[in-house]
Write a protein that holds these residues in place. Sequence first.
Motif, PDB file in Angstrom:
ATOM      1  N   ALA A   1       2.742   2.938   5.423  1.00  0.00           N
ATOM      2  CA  ALA A   1       1.400   3.248   4.930  1.00  0.00           C
ATOM      3  C   ALA A   1       1.303   4.706   4.512  1.00  0.00           C
ATOM      4  O   ALA A   1       0.722   5.029   3.465  1.00  0.00           O
ATOM      5  N   GLY A   2       1.887   5.584   5.308  1.00  0.00           N
ATOM      6  CA  GLY A   2       1.824   7.005   4.995  1.00  0.00           C
ATOM      7  C   GLY A   2       2.523   7.360   3.695  1.00  0.00           C
ATOM      8  O   GLY A   2       1.997   8.122   2.875  1.00  0.00           O
ATOM      9  N   LEU A   3       3.710   6.810   3.502  1.00  0.00           N
ATOM     10  CA  LEU A   3       4.429   7.089   2.257  1.00  0.00           C
ATOM     11  C   LEU A   3       3.691   6.501   1.053  1.00  0.00           C
ATOM     12  O   LEU A   3       3.591   7.135  -0.008  1.00  0.00           O
ATOM     13  N   ALA A   4       3.177   5.287   1.210  1.00  0.00           N
ATOM     14  CA  ALA A   4       2.461   4.656   0.106  1.00  0.00           C
ATOM     15  C   ALA A   4       1.218   5.459  -0.274  1.00  0.00           C
ATOM     16  O   ALA A   4       0.943   5.678  -1.466  1.00  0.00           O
ATOM     17  N   LEU A   5       0.469   5.902   0.716  1.00  0.00           N
ATOM     18  CA  LEU A   5      -0.751   6.663   0.428  1.00  0.00           C
ATOM     19  C   LEU A   5      -0.433   8.028  -0.165  1.00  0.00           C
ATOM     20  O   LEU A   5      -1.149   8.507  -1.051  1.00  0.00           O
TER      21      LEU A   5
ATOM     22  N   ALA B   1       6.385   0.863   1.810  1.00  0.00           N
ATOM     23  CA  ALA B   1       5.581   1.710   0.926  1.00  0.00           C
ATOM     24  C   ALA B   1       5.675   1.238  -0.511  1.00  0.00           C
ATOM     25  O   ALA B   1       4.659   1.142  -1.232  1.00  0.00           O
ATOM     26  N   PHE B   2       6.880   0.929  -0.950  1.00  0.00           N
ATOM     27  CA  PHE B   2       7.082   0.497  -2.333  1.00  0.00           C
ATOM     28  C   PHE B   2       6.344  -0.809  -2.616  1.00  0.00           C
ATOM     29  O   PHE B   2       5.655  -0.940  -3.643  1.00  0.00           O
ATOM     30  N   LEU B   3       6.453  -1.772  -1.723  1.00  0.00           N
ATOM     31  CA  LEU B   3       5.795  -3.061  -1.950  1.00  0.00           C
ATOM     32  C   LEU B   3       4.277  -2.937  -1.848  1.00  0.00           C
ATOM     33  O   LEU B   3       3.547  -3.646  -2.560  1.00  0.00           O
ATOM     34  N   ALA B   4       3.785  -2.057  -0.984  1.00  0.00           N
ATOM     35  CA  ALA B   4       2.335  -1.858  -0.909  1.00  0.00           C
ATOM     36  C   ALA B   4       1.791  -1.328  -2.231  1.00  0.00           C
ATOM     37  O   ALA B   4       0.697  -1.700  -2.665  1.00  0.00           O
ATOM     38  N   LEU B   5       2.569  -0.458  -2.892  1.00  0.00           N
ATOM     39  CA  LEU B   5       2.158   0.063  -4.194  1.00  0.00           C
ATOM     40  C   LEU B   5       2.369  -0.965  -5.295  1.00  0.00           C
ATOM     41  O   LEU B   5       1.595  -1.025  -6.261  1.00  0.00           O
ATOM     42  N   ALA B   6       3.408  -1.793  -5.164  1.00  0.00           N
ATOM     43  CA  ALA B   6       3.644  -2.840  -6.164  1.00  0.00           C
ATOM     44  C   ALA B   6       2.457  -3.791  -6.253  1.00  0.00           C
ATOM     45  O   ALA B   6       2.156  -4.331  -7.319  1.00  0.00           O
ATOM     46  N   GLY B   7       1.772  -3.973  -5.127  1.00  0.00           N
ATOM     47  CA  GLY B   7       0.628  -4.872  -5.103  1.00  0.00           C
ATOM     48  C   GLY B   7      -0.559  -4.375  -5.901  1.00  0.00           C
ATOM     49  O   GLY B   7      -1.474  -5.154  -6.194  1.00  0.00           O
ATOM     50  N   ILE B   8      -0.578  -3.086  -6.255  1.00  0.00           N
ATOM     51  CA  ILE B   8      -1.676  -2.544  -7.069  1.00  0.00           C
ATOM     52  C   ILE B   8      -1.121  -1.821  -8.301  1.00  0.00           C
ATOM     53  O   ILE B   8      -1.742  -0.891  -8.816  1.00  0.00           O
ATOM     54  N   LYS B   9       0.042  -2.246  -8.776  1.00  0.00           N
ATOM     55  CA  LYS B   9       0.725  -1.500  -9.839  1.00  0.00           C
ATOM     56  C   LYS B   9      -0.114  -1.386 -11.108  1.00  0.00           C
ATOM     57  O   LYS B   9      -0.028  -0.375 -11.826  1.00  0.00           O
ATOM     58  N   ASP B  10      -0.922  -2.382 -11.406  1.00  0.00           N
ATOM     59  CA  ASP B  10      -1.722  -2.332 -12.626  1.00  0.00           C
ATOM     60  C   ASP B  10      -2.814  -1.272 -12.565  1.00  0.00           C
ATOM     61  O   ASP B  10      -3.428  -0.951 -13.599  1.00  0.00           O
TER      62      ASP B  10
ATOM     63  N   THR C   1       2.877  17.530   1.723  1.00  0.00           N
ATOM     64  CA  THR C   1       2.800  17.403   3.181  1.00  0.00           C
ATOM     65  C   THR C   1       1.364  17.223   3.640  1.00  0.00           C
ATOM     66  O   THR C   1       1.080  16.434   4.546  1.00  0.00           O
ATOM     67  N   GLY C   2       0.446  17.945   3.026  1.00  0.00           N
ATOM     68  CA  GLY C   2      -0.957  17.814   3.406  1.00  0.00           C
ATOM     69  C   GLY C   2      -1.474  16.398   3.214  1.00  0.00           C
ATOM     70  O   GLY C   2      -2.250  15.889   4.034  1.00  0.00           O
ATOM     71  N   ARG C   3      -1.030  15.739   2.157  1.00  0.00           N
ATOM     72  CA  ARG C   3      -1.464  14.356   1.940  1.00  0.00           C
ATOM     73  C   ARG C   3      -0.813  13.413   2.942  1.00  0.00           C
ATOM     74  O   ARG C   3      -1.421  12.425   3.376  1.00  0.00           O
ATOM     75  N   TRP C   4       0.448  13.686   3.316  1.00  0.00           N
ATOM     76  CA  TRP C   4       1.089  12.888   4.373  1.00  0.00           C
ATOM     77  C   TRP C   4       0.296  12.985   5.672  1.00  0.00           C
ATOM     78  O   TRP C   4       0.042  11.986   6.345  1.00  0.00           O
ATOM     79  N   VAL C   5      -0.109  14.197   6.026  1.00  0.00           N
ATOM     80  CA  VAL C   5      -0.855  14.394   7.275  1.00  0.00           C
ATOM     81  C   VAL C   5      -2.151  13.603   7.240  1.00  0.00           C
ATOM     82  O   VAL C   5      -2.518  12.918   8.201  1.00  0.00           O
TER      83      VAL C   5
END
Length: 439
Positions: free
Chosen positions: A402-406, A142-151, A326-330
């Motif tokens: 993916a779920g945590l990143a989103l 999750a962290f690296l998926a977000l790092a890829g769009i950090k800007d 939680t709703g966003r996780w779902v």
Amino acid sequence: MTEPASPDPAYLNQLDSETQRRLLTAVPPESQFDGAAEDLRAAVDSNVEALHDDLRRIVHTLHAHPETAFEEHASARLIADILAEHGVAAELGAHGVDTAVRAEIRGAGDGPTIAVLSEYDALPGIGHACGHNVIAATGVGAFLALAGIKDRLNGTVVFLGTPAEEGHSGKELLARNGAFDGVDAAIMVHPYGYDLADQVWLGRRLLTITFTGIAAHASAQPFMGRNALDAASLTYQGIGLLRQQLPPSDRVHSNITEGGRSPNIIPDRAVMKLYARSRYPDTLKDLSKRLEDIARGAALMTGTTVELDWDQHPPSLPIRTNDALTGRWVESQQRRGRNPLPAGVVSDTLAASTDFGNVSYRIPGIHPLIKIADQSTALHTTDFAAAAGSEAAVQGAYDGAAGLALTALDYLMDPVLQRQVRLEFEEQGGPIDVPSYFD
């Protein structure tokens, strides 16, 4: 009898039957928030796709080389190395804990800060029977998926590798050393036999009771002794009698670890170890007082002294779940073809404890569960350990990342969601001063 009587599985079978009936009508929680724009969400999905080999590597390497609490040196190093391979510097030994890992990415905007958590300690003897190798991979992914769009992010994402959850409270140690200072929300996911949006986790405290009496010859002058083992025995029986008056969610487990050296000597020392668990912080506090009263009463009856030593490891509070997150996780899991079930579908009696509860009473948080095993496979068993090294575990790590990143992305990019997360947390009672709560 030549062997112990086999426990009757009738109760578990009944619970499973009831769960299956509830599954037929269960409706996953829905989110009323927009979250991030679809192009950002698609970018996160694409980034997670590119991390598949890294997540598999974490799942299988940690599974093959399990390390117990505070000994997770190779596991922590692997995580730091993978972060470095993707251009992210990580601190080993963060917040005064040798096997803790911390990394951080700052977006272009000045929005809030969200922490993504990983665990990676194993159980003595049975390895990753709680699936922390999967938890490690979900947080890193999750962290690296977000790092890829950090800007393009409006805010900051912190990665925290948190050691020593099993039998300890590593997250509490990190918290007391400032790990969550300036953090607005925290998220993680735990593997399980179901996809659950929310489930009960009990608070837990540890108690050591030491009785001190007077030794005497058990035959010649027993009347000159004061029996510490009698005090421990009375305490053990008192706990058994107390259980009738406890709320259904309370648990007390105890054993007598010392009770004398020779049958012909009145024991002058006895030691008990207890776990006390409850569903709410205030009921855990009440249970703690009642256990103390029993021990003191046993000491009075036997003419012994008693020493009560709470929380050799910091206590774990129950989890306070934030429904807005939680709703966003779902929603994120539904994108992955999963359908997380709401609270109450799986029986609340199947409840354990986690130190994430301490985080959730400091800041808003979620701790959903993701399916990697058959529904009948219990945590902390050899069967679950096997499941944690399976292809289902790799897929769980992939979907969980993916779920945590989103979820984190939605939180950072949606001011309305941010306000609701904070409002809900305040309506639930706001933060608790965890270190002093049981004083």
